[in-house]
Enzyme design. Structure first.
Site, PDB file in Angstrom:
ATOM      1  N   ASN A   1       9.280   4.053   3.466  1.00 59.22           N
ATOM      2  CA  ASN A   1       9.489   3.386   5.098  1.00 59.22           C
ATOM      3  C   ASN A   1      10.674   2.852   5.462  1.00 59.22           C
ATOM      4  OD1 ASN A   1       6.459   3.279   3.816  1.00 59.22           O
ATOM      5  ND2 ASN A   1       6.213   3.345   5.848  1.00 59.22           N
TER       6      ASN A   1
ATOM      7  N   CYS B   1       4.545   9.364   0.297  1.00 58.42           N
ATOM      8  CA  CYS B   1       3.261   9.750   0.323  1.00 58.42           C
ATOM      9  C   CYS B   1       3.155  10.699  -0.793  1.00 58.42           C
ATOM     10  CB  CYS B   1       2.586  10.236   1.504  1.00 58.42           C
ATOM     11  SG  CYS B   1       1.160  11.081   1.499  1.00 58.42           S
TER      12      CYS B   1
ATOM     13  N   HIS C   1       5.370   3.914  12.880  1.00 62.19           N
ATOM     14  CA  HIS C   1       5.196   3.968  11.287  1.00 62.19           C
ATOM     15  C   HIS C   1       6.367   5.159  10.870  1.00 62.19           C
ATOM     16  CE1 HIS C   1       3.108   3.790   7.325  1.00 62.19           C
ATOM     17  NE2 HIS C   1       3.419   4.947   7.188  1.00 62.19           N
TER      18      HIS C   1
ATOM     19  N   ARG D   1       0.948  -1.140   0.054  1.00 61.09           N
ATOM     20  CA  ARG D   1      -0.057  -0.235   0.263  1.00 61.09           C
ATOM     21  C   ARG D   1       0.908   1.296   0.148  1.00 61.09           C
ATOM     22  NH1 ARG D   1      -0.299   4.487   2.549  1.00 61.09           N
ATOM     23  NH2 ARG D   1       0.198   3.564   4.955  1.00 61.09           N
ATOM     24  N   ASP D   2       1.464   1.616   1.114  1.00 58.61           N
ATOM     25  CA  ASP D   2       2.524   2.807   1.077  1.00 58.61           C
ATOM     26  C   ASP D   2       3.424   2.712  -0.046  1.00 58.61           C
ATOM     27  OD1 ASP D   2       3.481   5.242   2.158  1.00 58.61           O
ATOM     28  OD2 ASP D   2       3.416   4.577   4.612  1.00 58.61           O
TER      29      ASP D   2
ATOM     30  N   HIS E   1       9.027   6.788   8.304  1.00 60.91           N
ATOM     31  CA  HIS E   1       9.612   6.854   6.943  1.00 60.91           C
ATOM     32  C   HIS E   1      11.139   7.163   7.346  1.00 60.91           C
ATOM     33  CE1 HIS E   1       6.177   6.635   4.187  1.00 60.91           C
ATOM     34  NE2 HIS E   1       5.541   6.718   5.327  1.00 60.91           N
TER      35      HIS E   1
HETATM   36  P1  HMG Z   1     -12.618  14.905  -2.103  1.00 57.27           P
HETATM   37  O1  HMG Z   1     -12.322  15.335  -3.620  1.00 57.27           O
HETATM   38  O2  HMG Z   1     -12.801  16.166  -1.197  1.00 57.27           O
HETATM   39  O3  HMG Z   1     -13.778  14.002  -2.253  1.00 57.27           O
HETATM   40  O4  HMG Z   1     -11.581  14.160  -1.573  1.00 57.27           O
HETATM   41  P2  HMG Z   1     -15.452  14.053  -2.358  1.00 57.27           P
HETATM   42  O5  HMG Z   1     -16.034  13.551  -1.402  1.00 57.27           O
HETATM   43  O6  HMG Z   1     -15.772  15.539  -2.906  1.00 57.27           O
HETATM   44  O7  HMG Z   1     -15.612  13.149  -3.835  1.00 57.27           O
HETATM   45  C1  HMG Z   1     -14.784  13.752  -5.051  1.00 57.27           C
HETATM   46  C2  HMG Z   1     -15.160  12.379  -6.046  1.00 57.27           C
HETATM   47  O8  HMG Z   1     -14.231  11.283  -5.538  1.00 57.27           O
HETATM   48  C3  HMG Z   1     -16.477  11.810  -6.153  1.00 57.27           C
HETATM   49  O9  HMG Z   1     -16.771  11.398  -7.286  1.00 57.27           O
HETATM   50  C4  HMG Z   1     -16.442  10.898  -5.174  1.00 57.27           C
HETATM   51  O10 HMG Z   1     -17.736   9.811  -5.372  1.00 57.27           O
HETATM   52  C5  HMG Z   1     -15.189  10.460  -5.253  1.00 57.27           C
HETATM   53  P3  HMG Z   1     -17.284  12.324  -8.606  1.00 57.27           P
HETATM   54  O11 HMG Z   1     -18.904  12.441  -8.143  1.00 57.27           O
HETATM   55  O12 HMG Z   1     -16.586  13.587  -8.934  1.00 57.27           O
HETATM   56  O13 HMG Z   1     -17.321  11.493  -9.782  1.00 57.27           O
HETATM   57  N1  HMG Z   1     -14.693   9.668  -4.014  1.00 57.27           N
HETATM   58  C6  HMG Z   1     -14.442   8.219  -4.040  1.00 57.27           C
HETATM   59  N2  HMG Z   1     -14.356   7.305  -4.996  1.00 57.27           N
HETATM   60  C7  HMG Z   1     -13.777   6.247  -4.649  1.00 57.27           C
HETATM   61  N3  HMG Z   1     -13.574   5.670  -3.387  1.00 57.27           N
HETATM   62  C8  HMG Z   1     -13.462   6.676  -2.492  1.00 57.27           C
HETATM   63  C9  HMG Z   1     -13.970   7.893  -2.678  1.00 57.27           C
HETATM   64  N4  HMG Z   1     -14.268   9.012  -1.951  1.00 57.27           N
HETATM   65  C10 HMG Z   1     -14.707  10.289  -3.023  1.00 57.27           C
HETATM   66  N5  HMG Z   1     -13.327   6.326  -1.046  1.00 57.27           N
HETATM   67  C11 HMG Z   1     -10.886  12.148  -0.207  1.00 57.27           C
HETATM   68  C12 HMG Z   1     -11.709  13.635  -0.221  1.00 57.27           C
HETATM   69  C13 HMG Z   1     -10.780  11.780   1.229  1.00 57.27           C
HETATM   70  C14 HMG Z   1     -11.670  11.141  -0.929  1.00 57.27           C
HETATM   71  C15 HMG Z   1      -9.717  12.408  -1.003  1.00 57.27           C
HETATM   72  O14 HMG Z   1      -8.884  13.325  -0.407  1.00 57.27           O
HETATM   73  C16 HMG Z   1      -8.902  11.126  -0.910  1.00 57.27           C
HETATM   74  O15 HMG Z   1      -9.155  10.040  -1.466  1.00 57.27           O
HETATM   75  N6  HMG Z   1      -7.628  11.012   0.013  1.00 57.27           N
HETATM   76  C17 HMG Z   1      -6.641   9.956   0.300  1.00 57.27           C
HETATM   77  C18 HMG Z   1      -5.262  10.406  -0.218  1.00 57.27           C
HETATM   78  C19 HMG Z   1      -4.448   9.120   0.110  1.00 57.27           C
HETATM   79  O16 HMG Z   1      -4.672   8.203  -0.062  1.00 57.27           O
HETATM   80  N7  HMG Z   1      -3.218   9.368   0.623  1.00 57.27           N
HETATM   81  C20 HMG Z   1      -2.267   8.467   0.828  1.00 57.27           C
HETATM   82  C21 HMG Z   1      -2.679   7.666   2.094  1.00 57.27           C
HETATM   83  S1  HMG Z   1      -1.996   8.404   3.522  1.00 57.27           S
HETATM   84  C22 HMG Z   1      -0.537   7.981   3.888  1.00 57.27           C
HETATM   85  O17 HMG Z   1       0.201   7.710   3.173  1.00 57.27           O
HETATM   86  C23 HMG Z   1       0.336   8.148   5.220  1.00 57.27           C
HETATM   87  C24 HMG Z   1       0.233   7.034   6.030  1.00 57.27           C
HETATM   88  O18 HMG Z   1       1.218   6.255   5.463  1.00 57.27           O
HETATM   89  C25 HMG Z   1       0.955   7.288   7.536  1.00 57.27           C
HETATM   90  C26 HMG Z   1       2.100   8.314   7.514  1.00 57.27           C
HETATM   91  O19 HMG Z   1       3.105   7.915   6.713  1.00 57.27           O
HETATM   92  O20 HMG Z   1       1.907   9.056   8.249  1.00 57.27           O
HETATM   93  C27 HMG Z   1      -1.105   6.217   6.139  1.00 57.27           C
HETATM   94 MG    MG Z   2       3.421   6.243   5.482  1.00 61.10          MG
END
Ligand code: HMG
Ligand code: MG
Length: 300
Positions: A250, A241, A208, A14-15, A210
Site C-alpha cells: 500500500n 493481496c 486505498h 492486516r493488508d 497500492h
Molecule cells: P469458500 O472456500 O467458498 O468457503 O471460500 P466455504 O463457505 O465453502 O467454506 C470452506 C471452508 O472454510 C469451510 O470449512 C468453512 O467453515 C471455512 P470446512 O467445512 O471445509 O472445514 N470458512 C471459514 N473459516 C473461518 N472463518 C471464515 C470462514 N469462511 C469459511 N470466515 C471465502 C469463501 C469467502 C471464505 C474465502 O474466499 C475467503 O476467506 N476469502 C478471503 C480472501 C482474503 O482475505 N483476501 C484478502 C483480503 S481482500 C484485499 O486484500 C483487498 C483490500 O485490501 C482492498 C484492495 O486492495 O482492493 C481489502
Molecule cells: Mg489492499
C-alpha cells in the site's frame, strides 16, 4: 482546496501482513499494533476473520484480539469479515467494527471470494444487516476499481454500481481500492465523480491505493483535492493481496505523512515514531522497508 485534517486508516497489520509468507508470531503483531497506537495512529485495521485456509497468516485473528485486550475492541479497530462464519467469530471476539470487501470485477470476485459479482452480495447482505443490528461500525471496500490483472481496464460504472449496492446495505464508509496499483489521477477523478453522482457522500469515501506504479501518492493528493479526507496506508509500505498477482504494498504511511505534514495538514501521527515502528517491523520480517521516507529517515 485541501482538507485541514486527514484521517489515516492504517492497514499495515492486516493488508501489510496478509501477504507475508512466514507466519509472524502473534506477540509481534500485538507489539506492532501497540507501537502504531503509541505513534498516534487512531484507526488500525487489525486482522481478518477469513478462511484460515485462504489466508493462513491471519488464522490467529482471535488470539491477536485476546492479546491486545479491550483497546482492540473499539469502533476504530475494524477487522475484515467476508461471511456469516467470519462474523460469528468476530462477534465472539468482541469487535466493534468490521469491513466487508467486494470486487468490482468477476475475475477477482472468483479469485478472492469464490463468488460472482452478484453472488458476493449473498454473503455481504446478511453480514452487514447482522453487524448493524449488533451496533457495529461497517466499512465496505471495493477492489479492482481502476484495473484488474485478468480483465484489464475497469469501467467506472462497474465500480459505482458495486459501491452503491454495498452502501445500500447500510455501510458507514466506502473504501475505493486500487488493488494492483495501476490507476492514474484522471481515473481517480472519474470514479469519485461517479460515486458522488450516485449519491455517495465524499465524507464517507476513503481511498486505498497500492503503490505498484508509484501512483499512490499523486492519486491520493488528487482525491484530497476532490474533497476526500480519509486515506488508507500501511506502515513502511507493507502490503499486497495474495489473490491478486502483481499487487505490491500500500501507500506507505510515512510517505503520506511527509506529504501531508508538508502541506500543513493535520494527522495526529508522529512521523519519527512511525519511522521507528516500520524500522522495527522491517527487522522482524527480515526485509527492508518499501517506503522511500522510511529509507531516508531511518538510515543509521
Ligand atoms: P469458500 O472456500 O467458498 O468457503 O471460500 P466455504 O463457505 O465453502 O467454506 C470452506 C471452508 O472454510 C469451510 O470449512 C468453512 O467453515 C471455512 P470446512 O467445512 O471445509 O472445514 N470458512 C471459514 N473459516 C473461518 N472463518 C471464515 C470462514 N469462511 C469459511 N470466515 C471465502 C469463501 C469467502 C471464505 C474465502 O474466499 C475467503 O476467506 N476469502 C478471503 C480472501 C482474503 O482475505 N483476501 C484478502 C483480503 S481482500 C484485499 O486484500 C483487498 C483490500 O485490501 C482492498 C484492495 O486492495 O482492493 C481489502
Ligand atoms: Mg489492499
Amino acid at each position: 482546496g485541501m482538507p485541514e485534517r486527514v484521517r489515516i486508516y492504517e492497514v499495515g497489520v492486516r493488508d501489510g501482513l496478509q501477504n507475508e509468507e512466514n507466519i509472524v508470531p502473534v506477540d509481534v503483531k500485538a507489539e506492532f499494533v501497540r507501537r502504531l497506537e503509541a505513534a498516534g495512529v487512531e484507526t488500525i485495521e487489525t486482522t481478518s476473520f477469513v478462511s484460515p485456509t485462504w489466508v493462513p497468516q491471519l488464522a490467529d485473528a482471535a488470539e491477536l484480539l485476546t492479546a491486545l485486550g479491550e483497546s482492540a475492541r473499539g469502533r476504530n479497530r475494524p477487522v475484515l469479515v467476508p461471511n456469516e462464519k467470519g462474523l460469528d467469530r468476530a462477534l465472539e471476539a468482541g469487535v466493534g467494527a468490521i469491513a466487508i470487501f467486494g470486487s468490482a470485477t468477476e475475475a477477482f470476485a472468483a479469485k478472492n471470494l469464490n463468488a460472482t459479482v452478484d453472488g458476493q452480495f449473498d454473503m455481504f447482505g446478511p453480514v452487514a444487516k447482522r453487524a448493524k443490528d449488533e451496533g457495529l461500525w461497517v466499512r465496505a471496500y471495493v477492489s479492482m476499481c481502476f484495473g484488474d490483472p485478468w480483465e484489464g481496464d475497469v469501467a467506472p460504472d462497474q465500480v459505482v454500481s458495486v459501491a452503491r449496492r454495498l452502501m445500500d446495505l447500510g455501510c458507514d464508509e466506502l473504501s475505493i481500492g486500487d488493488t494492483i496499483g495501476v490507476g492514474t489521477a484522471g481515473q481517480v477523478e472519474s470514479v469519485l465523480d461517479g460515486l458522488v453522482e450516485a449519491g455517495i457522500s465524499l465524507d464517507t469515501i476513503a481511498v486505498h491505493f497500492h503503490d505498484t506504479y508509484g501512483q499512490a501518492l499523486p492519486n491520493t493528493l488528487t482525491a484530497l483535492r476532490k474533497g476526500v479526507t480519509i486515506v488508507d496506508s500501511s506502515a513502511g509500505g507493507l502490503g499486497g493481496c495474495p489473490y491478486a498477482k502483481s499487487a505490491t504494498g500500500n501507500l506507505a504511511t510515512e510517505d503520506l505523512l511527509w506529504a501531508l505534514h508538508g502541506l500543513g495538514i493535520e494527522t495526529g501521527i508522529d512521523l519519527p515514531a512511525m519511522v521507528g515502528t516500520s524500522m522495527w517491523m522491517s527487522e522482524q520480517l527480515g526485509k527492508p522497508p518499501a517506503s522511500a521516507v522510511v529509507k531516508a529517515l531511518g538510515a543509521p
